[in-house]
Design a protein around this motif. Structure first.
Motif, PDB file in Angstrom:
ATOM      1  N   GLU A 325      -3.654  -3.969  -8.525  1.00  0.00           N
ATOM      2  CA  GLU A 325      -4.394  -3.504  -7.761  1.00  0.00           C
ATOM      3  C   GLU A 325      -4.071  -2.966  -6.468  1.00  0.00           C
ATOM      4  N   VAL A 326      -4.655  -1.980  -5.774  1.00  0.00           N
ATOM      5  CA  VAL A 326      -4.246  -1.551  -4.563  1.00  0.00           C
ATOM      6  C   VAL A 326      -4.673  -2.243  -3.538  1.00  0.00           C
ATOM      7  N   TYR A 327      -3.843  -2.842  -2.468  1.00  0.00           N
ATOM      8  CA  TYR A 327      -4.239  -3.561  -1.222  1.00  0.00           C
ATOM      9  C   TYR A 327      -3.500  -2.897  -0.048  1.00  0.00           C
ATOM     10  N   LYS A 334      -0.383   0.890   5.351  1.00  0.00           N
ATOM     11  CA  LYS A 334      -0.147   1.502   4.050  1.00  0.00           C
ATOM     12  C   LYS A 334      -0.981   0.879   2.965  1.00  0.00           C
ATOM     13  N   ASN A 335      -1.042   1.535   1.828  1.00  0.00           N
ATOM     14  CA  ASN A 335      -1.716   0.699   0.594  1.00  0.00           C
ATOM     15  C   ASN A 335      -0.424   0.345  -0.505  1.00  0.00           C
ATOM     16  N   TYR A 336      -0.521  -0.641  -1.041  1.00  0.00           N
ATOM     17  CA  TYR A 336       0.471  -0.785  -2.060  1.00  0.00           C
ATOM     18  C   TYR A 336      -0.071  -1.466  -3.252  1.00  0.00           C
ATOM     19  N   ARG A 337       0.670  -1.217  -4.407  1.00  0.00           N
ATOM     20  CA  ARG A 337       0.438  -1.951  -5.586  1.00  0.00           C
ATOM     21  C   ARG A 337       1.205  -3.247  -6.112  1.00  0.00           C
ATOM     22  N   PHE A 338       0.837  -3.959  -6.541  1.00  0.00           N
ATOM     23  CA  PHE A 338       2.116  -5.118  -6.838  1.00  0.00           C
ATOM     24  C   PHE A 338       1.935  -5.426  -8.217  1.00  0.00           C
ATOM     25  N   SER A 339       3.068  -4.856  -9.079  1.00  0.00           N
ATOM     26  CA  SER A 339       2.977  -5.081 -10.340  1.00  0.00           C
ATOM     27  C   SER A 339       3.555  -6.567 -10.955  1.00  0.00           C
ATOM     28  N   PRO A 364       7.180  -9.360  -4.434  1.00  0.00           N
ATOM     29  CA  PRO A 364       8.642  -8.914  -4.174  1.00  0.00           C
ATOM     30  C   PRO A 364       8.661  -8.120  -2.923  1.00  0.00           C
ATOM     31  N   ASP A 365       9.827  -8.190  -2.223  1.00  0.00           N
ATOM     32  CA  ASP A 365       9.666  -7.347  -0.786  1.00  0.00           C
ATOM     33  C   ASP A 365      10.931  -6.812  -0.643  1.00  0.00           C
TER      34      ASP A 365
END
Length: 525
Positions: A325-327, A334-339, A364-365
């Motif tokens: 999902e985009v958070y 900014k928006n990020y998606r975490f796979s 993951p960072d």
């Protein structure tokens, strides 16, 4: 709503204590009961070759101490348990303070011989500030120690909290025979065994003659006297008093011998709080809300040395975190998606699709996160209470191998992101200064730079008293201060102005001479 059901099953807590009280050993035994491991490891042992699950870093195995908080999740009956095993050593206290912002309750481990020690007192103050419910486990009863009633008095006096024993030992040390479980009215007989659980004797109540047969008439009579005294002195146990952080239940046992641990765990899952509301600057966030929110309370560099990966540990406060999902990352906008969000069992991790309030998820960072960052589904929220304290020890860090400059810089950057030490760059001579709260941190940083990044460094002494962040509404006053104190000025990792005072007197005079300058001793301002 299925969320409510999932939330009510969650128990997220930290285990805290002074070094060597048996915290990591207790964690191992809790994992053993949860079926998360099949053989409990030892922190220090010549016979047991397996090291503790939560002490997985190489330096932890060598030193026999915890230097970083470990996160471990497992299921126990109908409950989902998240344990955070924290470092007891005061040099790593900052990691522990921050961990306490991410838990709903705490188990404090106290050594029966040593009683309450300095680090335990400090950590209890943090729990008191946050009204965190506390259970106390008095450990090492198979060794000679203090009288249990003396320990109870000391706990009340030193930790400033009312206590209520929920189990009671029959003798201690060489004569230790077992524990009477006041909470469940049962008797547990002690047999020293590090891997297996001891016998439980079914009894009707404290006057059951079975007790006399099991422990002998003299000890049975003493036990009955003790229980009568406890019932007379201490009020009945009310779960609500515990949840309001007014009363701390006390259990007795020996973590090394897996004794008294199951009683602690069984009672804990029944009475401990499920995830609680979290205060943000804007409003109070309830776990049952539809929309996801969470905050980063810890960053760990190099969890997998093969990939140089950093992991940001996020405590889920509300809603459900879903993979892909985009958070929104609130600080950057900014928006990020975490796979690849992960769940933890110390260093082992697995990718998961859904994470509920109370759970800890690893993201993951690659440099986007800082400690204290908030992630939401779009709302502007800022969770508070994750400060960096002003360091008390300082050293210049110097590169000993010019060919490895890139590795050293990368290592310093990632290790500083963990928040256990702070980097300042002197504006006077451009040298890098590392600030920590304890000497042991320097050794850990040097060791990890060499073994995880292949970079060698050496430390050079520098005489400094305190680092404080400065700001002012008056630009001219700020410029005048920076000019006057040019050789004591530095920038932190965020590029903020830091005044490096070399003595308490210099700091005091600076505060007197420059009334328009605000001096801050934590990075939250």
């Amino acid at each position: 709503m299925s969320n409510i059901n999932e939330i009510s099953k969650r128990r997220t807590f930290a285990i805290i204590s002074h070094p060597d009280a048996g915290k990591t050993t207790l964690t191992e035994k809790l994992l053993l009961f949860g079926g998360a491991i099949h053989v409990a490891g030892a922190v220090k042992s010549n016979k047991i070759k397996k090291t503790a699950t939560s002490d997985w870093m190489e330096i932890e195995k060598q030193r026999g101490i915890s230097v970083a908080t470990s996160v471990m999740g497992f299921n126990y009956g109908d409950y989902k348990i998240n344990i955070l095993d924290t470092p007891g050593h005061q040099d790593f206290a900052e990691d522990t303070y921050r961990t306490l912002t991410a838990v709903d309750s705490v188990i404090i481990v106290v050594d029966v011989a040593k009683g309450v020690e300095s680090q335990t007192r400090k950590l209890m103050e943090v729990c008191r500030m946050r009204n965190t419910p506390v259970i106390i486990f008095v450990n090492k009863l198979d060794r000679e120690g203090r009288d249990p009633f003396d320990i109870l008095d000391e706990l009340e006096k030193e930790l400033q909290i009312s206590v209520r024993p929920l189990s009671w030992p029959i003798n201690i040390g060489a004569k230790f025979k077992g524990v009477y479980n006041i909470y469940e009215h049962s008797l547990n007989l002690f047999q020293p065994d590090k891997q297996h659980v001891t016998d439980r004797v079914e009894i009707a109540d404290i006057n059951d003659p079975t007790i006399d047969q099991a422990v002998g008439e003299a000890d049975a009579a003493q036990l009955r006297n003790d229980i009568e005294l406890i019932d007379g002195v201490y009020p009945d146990f009310e779960v609500q008093d515990y949840l309001d952080a007014q009363v701390a239940p006390v259990f007795f046992g020996s973590a090394l011998n897996t004794f008294g641990v199951k009683e602690l765990l069984d009672c804990f899952v029944r009475i401990a709080p499920s995830p609680r509301p979290v205060e943000a600057e804007e409003r109070k966030v309830e776990p049952s809300e539809e929309k996801f929110s969470g905050f980063v309370f810890k960053i760990h560099a190099n969890m997998d040395p093969n990939h140089r990966s950093c992991i940001a540990f996020v405590k889920v406060c509300s809603g459900v975190f879903r993979r892909n999902e985009v958070y929104k990352h609130v600080r950057s906008g900014k928006n990020y998606r975490f796979s690849a969000p992960t769940a933890f069992m110390a260093q082992k991790k697995e990718i998961i699709d859904e994470v509920y309030p109370g759970d800890i998820v690893g993201l993951p960072d690659n440099g986007i996160f800082k400690i204290g960052d908030t992630i939401t589904e779009g709302e502007e929220l800022h969770f508070k209470g994750l400060p960096s304290f002003s360091p008390e020890m300082f050293k210049y860090i110097e590169n000993t191998d010019p060919m490895k400059t890139k590795q050293l810089n990368k290592g310093i950057e990632q290790l500083m992101d963990e928040g256990v030490a702070q980097l300042f760059v002197s504006q006077f001579n451009n040298r890098k200064i590392i600030g920590t709260v304890g000497q042991l941190q320097f050794e850990v940083i040097q060791y990890r730079l060499l073994h995880e990044y292949g970079a060698q460094c050496r430390w050079e002494p520098i005489h400094l008293y305190k680092a404080c962040w400065i700001e002012s509404d008056d630009e001219q006053a700020l410029e005048a201060f920076k000019k006057r104190k040019y050789q004591f000025m530095a920038l932190d990792k965020e590029g903020r102005d830091v005044f490096m005072a070399d003595s308490g007197y210099v700091l005091q005079m600076a505060q007197q001479d420059f009334p328009k300058i605000k001096f801050h001793f934590t990075s939250e301002f």
